[in-house]
Design an enzyme around this catalytic site. Structure first.
Site, PDB file in Angstrom:
ATOM      1  N   ASP A  26       0.831  -1.207   0.000  1.00  0.00           N
ATOM      2  CA  ASP A  26       0.000   0.000   0.000  1.00  0.00           C
ATOM      3  C   ASP A  26       0.867   1.260   0.000  1.00  0.00           C
ATOM      4  O   ASP A  26       1.991   1.256   0.500  1.00  0.00           O
ATOM      5  CB  ASP A  26      -0.915  -0.030   1.233  1.00  0.00           C
ATOM      6  CG  ASP A  26      -2.105   0.898   1.088  1.00  0.00           C
ATOM      7  OD1 ASP A  26      -2.342   1.417  -0.019  1.00  0.00           O
ATOM      8  OD2 ASP A  26      -2.808   1.105   2.096  1.00  0.00           O
ATOM      9  N   HIS A  43       2.318   3.479  -9.076  1.00  0.00           N
ATOM     10  CA  HIS A  43       2.080   2.049  -9.320  1.00  0.00           C
ATOM     11  C   HIS A  43       3.251   1.441 -10.090  1.00  0.00           C
ATOM     12  O   HIS A  43       3.636   0.295  -9.835  1.00  0.00           O
ATOM     13  CB  HIS A  43       0.761   1.847 -10.072  1.00  0.00           C
ATOM     14  CG  HIS A  43      -0.445   2.241  -9.271  1.00  0.00           C
ATOM     15  ND1 HIS A  43      -0.620   1.830  -7.968  1.00  0.00           N
ATOM     16  CD2 HIS A  43      -1.527   3.002  -9.567  1.00  0.00           C
ATOM     17  CE1 HIS A  43      -1.764   2.339  -7.506  1.00  0.00           C
ATOM     18  NE2 HIS A  43      -2.327   3.052  -8.462  1.00  0.00           N
ATOM     19  N   LEU A 137      10.459 -20.499  -4.994  1.00  0.00           N
ATOM     20  CA  LEU A 137       9.563 -19.579  -4.265  1.00  0.00           C
ATOM     21  C   LEU A 137       8.198 -19.660  -4.932  1.00  0.00           C
ATOM     22  O   LEU A 137       8.120 -19.640  -6.164  1.00  0.00           O
ATOM     23  CB  LEU A 137      10.095 -18.141  -4.353  1.00  0.00           C
ATOM     24  CG  LEU A 137       9.157 -17.046  -3.817  1.00  0.00           C
ATOM     25  CD1 LEU A 137       9.182 -16.997  -2.295  1.00  0.00           C
ATOM     26  CD2 LEU A 137       9.536 -15.669  -4.364  1.00  0.00           C
TER      27      LEU A 137
HETATM   28  C1  IPE Z   1      -5.504  -2.730  -0.279  1.00  0.00           C
HETATM   29  O1  IPE Z   1      -5.172  -1.397  -0.381  1.00  0.00           O
HETATM   30  C2  IPE Z   1      -5.451  -3.372  -1.645  1.00  0.00           C
HETATM   31  C3  IPE Z   1      -4.130  -3.486  -2.246  1.00  0.00           C
HETATM   32  C4  IPE Z   1      -3.003  -3.132  -1.701  1.00  0.00           C
HETATM   33  C5  IPE Z   1      -4.126  -4.044  -3.575  1.00  0.00           C
HETATM   34  P1  IPE Z   1      -6.276  -0.250  -0.549  1.00  0.00           P
HETATM   35  O2  IPE Z   1      -5.525   1.011  -0.668  1.00  0.00           O
HETATM   36  O3  IPE Z   1      -7.201  -0.607  -1.637  1.00  0.00           O
HETATM   37  O4  IPE Z   1      -7.064  -0.362   0.839  1.00  0.00           O
HETATM   38  P2  IPE Z   1      -7.955   0.728   1.584  1.00  0.00           P
HETATM   39  O5  IPE Z   1      -8.995   1.188   0.613  1.00  0.00           O
HETATM   40  O6  IPE Z   1      -7.049   1.838   1.994  1.00  0.00           O
HETATM   41  O7  IPE Z   1      -8.516   0.013   2.772  1.00  0.00           O
HETATM   42  C1  IPE Z   2      -1.637   0.252  -3.377  1.00  0.00           C
HETATM   43  O1  IPE Z   2      -1.383   1.621  -3.408  1.00  0.00           O
HETATM   44  C2  IPE Z   2      -1.846  -0.322  -4.758  1.00  0.00           C
HETATM   45  C3  IPE Z   2      -3.231  -0.688  -5.075  1.00  0.00           C
HETATM   46  C4  IPE Z   2      -4.235  -0.629  -4.269  1.00  0.00           C
HETATM   47  C5  IPE Z   2      -3.493  -1.162  -6.432  1.00  0.00           C
HETATM   48  P1  IPE Z   2      -2.572   2.678  -3.382  1.00  0.00           P
HETATM   49  O2  IPE Z   2      -2.960   3.018  -4.783  1.00  0.00           O
HETATM   50  O3  IPE Z   2      -3.670   2.199  -2.534  1.00  0.00           O
HETATM   51  O4  IPE Z   2      -1.848   3.923  -2.726  1.00  0.00           O
HETATM   52  P2  IPE Z   2      -2.482   4.952  -1.696  1.00  0.00           P
HETATM   53  O5  IPE Z   2      -3.035   4.148  -0.553  1.00  0.00           O
HETATM   54  O6  IPE Z   2      -3.556   5.692  -2.439  1.00  0.00           O
HETATM   55  O7  IPE Z   2      -1.336   5.813  -1.291  1.00  0.00           O
HETATM   56 MG    MG Z   3      -4.090   2.413  -0.560  1.00  0.00          MG
END
Ligand code: IPE
Ligand code: IPE
Ligand code: MG
Length: 254
Positions: A26, A43, A137
């Site tokens: 995240d 990303h 792995l």
């Molecule tokens: C969880 O992260 C999903 C992934 C890392 C793919 P999100 O960014 O979607 O989660 P919330 O919305 O903050 O809970």
């Molecule tokens: C995690 O990073 C990746 C996915 C959920 C695909 P985020 O896109 O959720 O990044 P933040 O949480 O907005 O910083």
């Molecule tokens: Mg996120």
């Protein structure tokens, strides 16, 4: 970065390597925002980092790595971001799978393929097929994954198979989850400072150890992974029993 249980103690503990590490990757969006870049740049940086972390896991001798790449709820993001994420996923498969295969990485997918664009579905299936005999792995990719959807899917499969109520045990139920045959995660890491499960591995993390770090995913490098492993090494897992210390202090009965 300062994380209370990530700090070095007086003496560096012996590293206990978990069999299965799961990561909620995240913070890509905030990483990009902090640099004045579009979210998709975050990303991309995240996928670059993933390659490094996979290598580090191989070096540490971790056997299973599960990564949360896209949740069933992430479809609700702006259309451009979702489209961009799907394109990045396709590019990553094209670019990285041959090398992962050479390194002996087996790729598995958990989640639903329905609703995913056909070209990407095909690439995912091919990557799984190509790497199915690799042993170094196991990389479990949670893509279009939701823990609740997985449980509902399992219940449907069990009903369709005609199992009797008394035949449905915890062990049998686990065989109907996407993760059938994969041991439960020992350690779950969530980056970016959020401390929630976000519909990840609801069943499988019943007794996992959790490690939270404020570091955004693109910056979570091998040194950060080592900190998480050190924190894990200091944990005492109990599974509902009394601690080993209490056991040795307790008077024996009989
Ligand atoms: C969880 O992260 C999903 C992934 C890392 C793919 P999100 O960014 O979607 O989660 P919330 O919305 O903050 O809970
Ligand atoms: C995690 O990073 C990746 C996915 C959920 C695909 P985020 O896109 O959720 O990044 P933040 O949480 O907005 O910083
Ligand atoms: Mg996120």
């Amino acid at each position: 970065m300062s994380s209370r249980d990530g700090q070095q103690g007086e003496t560096a503990p012996q590293l206990r390597i978990p069999t299965h590490v799961a990561i909620i990757m995240d913070g890509n969006g905030r990483w990009a925002q902090a640099r004045g870049l579009p979210r998709l740049a975050g990303h991309r940086a995240g996928t670059e980092n993933l390659r490094r972390i996979i290598e580090a896991c191989v070096e540490f001798g971790i056997r299973y790595l599960t990564i949360y790449a896209f949740s069933t709820e992430n479809w609700a993001r702006p259309r451009d971001e979702v489209e961009g994420l799907m394109s990045i996923m396709e590019e990553v498969i094209d670019k990285e799978v041959p090398e992962l295969h050479r390194q002996g990485v087996q790729i598995r997918h958990i989640g639903a393929l329905e609703g995913v664009r056909p070209e990407l579905q095909r690439k995912i299936r091919e990557a799984i097929e190509l790497t199915r005999h690799n042993q170094r792995l196991v990389l479990v990719v949670a893509f279009n994954y939701g823990g609740r959807a997985e449980i509902v899917h399992a219940v449907r499969q069990i009903l369709a198979a005609g199992l009797k109520p008394e035949e449905v045990t915890e062990a049998i139920f686990a065989q109907y989850l996407y993760t059938a045959g994969i041991p439960d995660p020992d350690l779950v890491i969530r980056t970016s400072g959020e401390q929630r499960i976000s519909n990840f591995l609801l069943w499988q993390t019943a007794y996992s150890e959790w490690y939270f770090t404020p570091v955004y995913w693109p910056d979570f490098d091998k040194a950060e992974l080592r900190k998480a492993l050190e924190a894990y090494s200091r944990r005492e897992r109990r599974f509902g029993r009394v601690s080993a210390v209490d056991m040795s202090a307790a008077p024996r009965d009989g």
